[in-house]
Design a protein around this motif. Structure first.
Motif, mmCIF file in Angstrom:
data_model
loop_
_atom_site.group_PDB
_atom_site.id
_atom_site.type_symbol
_atom_site.label_atom_id
_atom_site.label_comp_id
_atom_site.label_asym_id
_atom_site.label_seq_id
_atom_site.Cartn_x
_atom_site.Cartn_y
_atom_site.Cartn_z
ATOM 1 N N MET A 1 5.447 10.572 14.443
ATOM 2 C CA MET A 1 5.393 9.045 14.397
ATOM 3 C C MET A 1 6.169 8.133 13.481
ATOM 4 N N SER A 2 7.316 7.331 13.949
ATOM 5 C CA SER A 2 8.025 6.945 12.578
ATOM 6 C C SER A 2 7.482 5.643 12.244
ATOM 7 N N ALA A 3 7.700 5.361 10.980
ATOM 8 C CA ALA A 3 7.158 4.133 10.352
ATOM 9 C C ALA A 3 8.143 2.933 10.238
ATOM 10 N N ALA A 4 7.532 1.816 10.871
ATOM 11 C CA ALA A 4 8.266 0.460 10.727
ATOM 12 C C ALA A 4 8.487 -0.001 9.341
ATOM 13 N N LEU A 5 7.202 -0.066 8.765
ATOM 14 C CA LEU A 5 7.015 -0.371 7.254
ATOM 15 C C LEU A 5 6.432 0.610 6.367
ATOM 16 N N GLN A 6 6.823 0.966 5.054
ATOM 17 C CA GLN A 6 6.186 1.803 4.422
ATOM 18 C C GLN A 6 6.293 0.944 2.937
ATOM 19 N N THR A 7 4.783 1.334 2.280
ATOM 20 C CA THR A 7 5.075 1.153 0.851
ATOM 21 C C THR A 7 4.798 2.242 -0.062
ATOM 22 N N ARG A 8 5.361 2.121 -1.274
ATOM 23 C CA ARG A 8 4.914 3.217 -2.390
ATOM 24 C C ARG A 8 4.636 2.652 -3.706
ATOM 25 N N GLN A 9 3.394 2.734 -3.928
ATOM 26 C CA GLN A 9 2.905 2.404 -5.452
ATOM 27 C C GLN A 9 3.117 0.931 -5.303
ATOM 28 N N LEU A 10 2.529 0.087 -4.590
ATOM 29 C CA LEU A 10 2.908 -1.366 -4.250
ATOM 30 C C LEU A 10 1.607 -1.876 -4.931
ATOM 31 N N CYS A 11 2.278 -2.766 -6.009
ATOM 32 C CA CYS A 11 1.440 -3.466 -6.746
ATOM 33 C C CYS A 11 1.793 -5.095 -7.033
ATOM 34 N N ALA A 12 0.874 -5.978 -7.208
ATOM 35 C CA ALA A 12 1.239 -7.185 -7.258
ATOM 36 C C ALA A 12 0.053 -8.148 -8.121
ATOM 37 N N GLU A 13 0.586 -9.205 -8.682
ATOM 38 C CA GLU A 13 -0.542 -9.949 -9.554
ATOM 39 C C GLU A 13 -0.200 -11.454 -9.182
ATOM 40 N N LEU A 14 -1.408 -12.265 -9.058
ATOM 41 C CA LEU A 14 -1.415 -13.653 -8.839
ATOM 42 C C LEU A 14 -1.976 -14.313 -9.999
ATOM 43 N N GLY A 15 -1.440 -15.081 -10.566
ATOM 44 C CA GLY A 15 -2.005 -15.622 -11.906
ATOM 45 C C GLY A 15 -2.573 -14.653 -13.155
ATOM 46 N N GLY A 16 -1.871 -13.615 -13.277
ATOM 47 C CA GLY A 16 -2.291 -12.361 -13.807
ATOM 48 C C GLY A 16 -3.374 -11.674 -13.627
ATOM 49 N N ARG A 17 -3.707 -11.799 -12.198
ATOM 50 C CA ARG A 17 -4.941 -11.176 -11.823
ATOM 51 C C ARG A 17 -4.142 -10.068 -10.751
ATOM 52 N N PRO A 18 -4.405 -8.531 -10.918
ATOM 53 C CA PRO A 18 -4.139 -7.980 -10.063
ATOM 54 C C PRO A 18 -4.619 -8.075 -8.549
ATOM 55 N N VAL A 19 -3.744 -8.242 -7.431
ATOM 56 C CA VAL A 19 -4.305 -8.518 -6.257
ATOM 57 C C VAL A 19 -3.917 -7.110 -5.084
ATOM 58 N N LEU A 20 -2.801 -6.333 -5.630
ATOM 59 C CA LEU A 20 -2.602 -5.306 -4.981
ATOM 60 C C LEU A 20 -2.388 -4.133 -5.973
ATOM 61 N N GLN A 21 -3.181 -2.967 -5.663
ATOM 62 C CA GLN A 21 -3.016 -1.797 -6.692
ATOM 63 C C GLN A 21 -2.720 -0.562 -6.281
ATOM 64 N N ASN A 22 -1.383 -0.262 -6.509
ATOM 65 C CA ASN A 22 -0.916 1.170 -6.150
ATOM 66 C C ASN A 22 -1.333 1.521 -4.760
ATOM 67 N N ILE A 23 -0.629 0.674 -3.962
ATOM 68 C CA ILE A 23 -0.921 0.939 -2.244
ATOM 69 C C ILE A 23 0.493 1.881 -1.744
ATOM 70 N N ASP A 24 -0.160 3.041 -1.255
ATOM 71 C CA ASP A 24 0.777 3.615 -0.512
ATOM 72 C C ASP A 24 0.457 3.728 1.151
ATOM 73 N N LEU A 25 1.250 3.059 1.849
ATOM 74 C CA LEU A 25 0.889 2.848 3.270
ATOM 75 C C LEU A 25 1.987 3.082 4.263
ATOM 76 N N GLN A 26 1.739 3.637 5.245
ATOM 77 C CA GLN A 26 2.773 3.577 6.388
ATOM 78 C C GLN A 26 2.405 2.854 7.691
ATOM 79 N N ILE A 27 2.944 2.026 8.329
ATOM 80 C CA ILE A 27 2.754 1.255 9.291
ATOM 81 C C ILE A 27 3.486 1.931 10.361
ATOM 82 N N ALA A 28 2.898 2.307 11.623
ATOM 83 C CA ALA A 28 3.498 2.854 12.699
ATOM 84 C C ALA A 28 4.279 1.923 13.519
ATOM 85 N N ALA A 29 5.460 2.341 13.819
ATOM 86 C CA ALA A 29 6.265 1.497 14.729
ATOM 87 C C ALA A 29 5.901 1.531 16.072
ATOM 88 N N GLY A 30 5.884 0.183 16.613
ATOM 89 C CA GLY A 30 5.438 0.277 18.229
ATOM 90 C C GLY A 30 3.957 0.107 18.357
#
Length: 262
Positions: free
Chosen positions: A1-30
């Protein structure tokens, strides 16, 4: 099953606070994938990062291609966005708001084409907003505006749709209408990724991503017992998921709150 979206070690902060921590994810197409979790779990932040609207580290890939390598127009052609509590100019006609979804398909300062008009009409009819097309957005209720903004997202006809709390302000019959529209999008091959607080509606999704404290704690089929157990766990066992008449329902688990006031 192919992936429409994929993340690798996704991290993000808001106001200096971590809101996403090392996310590896595959969103299946269709398929329809729904993101659930308690308040503050990072659900909206994940969708914004996938749409390129939140600064982040790590990678976001669209069909194997780095999203950052796409121009703004290319990204808008591939990803349609409906944000939570999204503001829009209230003195615009409903027709003009929905037509904004066609901007990525138009040349600079070019007039809308006949195809643009056809797509906007189809989207307004699908969301039952066609009768308001000449009204100003500010004249509508919150639920009616939400249906117009959904029509704008649908009019773009992007292969991937990202929707953050699309059921906000919608009454139960129109929530069911939205569910039917999602199934129509899936039948056309569209990939749908949504964030929902309504767990009962989320259980209709093909796949469910369960988040807690900025991390993905489970990713599985909406019908699987392991997925249901993960949902119950992140909500501290305050809800329980049961089968009823061939559908999954969410019931409160009473007894967790204290009524005592000292």
């Amino acid at each position: 099953m192919s992936a429409a979206l994929q993340t690798r070690q996704l991290c993000a902060e808001l106001g200096g606070r971590p809101v996403l921590q090392n996310i590896d994810l595959q969103i299946a197409a269709g398929r329809w994938t729904c993101v659930v979790g308690p308040n503050g779990a990072g659900k909206s932040s994940l969708l914004k990062a996938l749409a390129g609207l939140l600064p982040h580290s790590g990678q976001v890939l669209w069909q194997g291609q780095p999203l950052a390598s796409l121009s703004r127009q290319q990204r808008a052609l591939q990803l349609s966005w409906l944000g939570q509590g999204e503001a829009s100019t209230l003195d615009l006609r409903v027709w003009d708001v929905a037509m904004l979804g066609r901007l990525p398909h138009q040349s600079w300062l070019g007039a809308p084409s006949a195809q643009d008009a056809q797509m906007v009409e189809a989207a307004l009819r699908a969301t039952q907003a066609w009768d308001w097309r000449e009204r100003m957005l500010g004249e509508l209720s919150g639920g009616e505006r939400q249906r117009v903004l959904l029509a704008r997202a649908m009019a773009g006809n992007a292969p991937t749709m990202l929707m953050d709390e699309p059921l906000a302000n919608l009454d139960p019959p129109h929530q069911v209408d939205w569910l039917e529209q999602v199934h129509c999008l899936l039948a056309q091959g569209t990939t749908v990724l949504s964030v929902l607080h309504e767990i009962g509606m989320a259980l209709h999704a093909d796949d469910i991503v369960v988040m807690h404290e900025g991390r993905v704690v489970h990713h599985g089929a909406g019908r699987d017992a392991d997925t249901h157990a993960a949902i119950e766990a992140v909500f501290e066992q305050r809800i329980r998921i049961h089968a009823l008449d061939g559908q999954w329902v969410v019931l409160p688990r009473l007894g967790g709150a204290s009524c005592r006031i000292d």
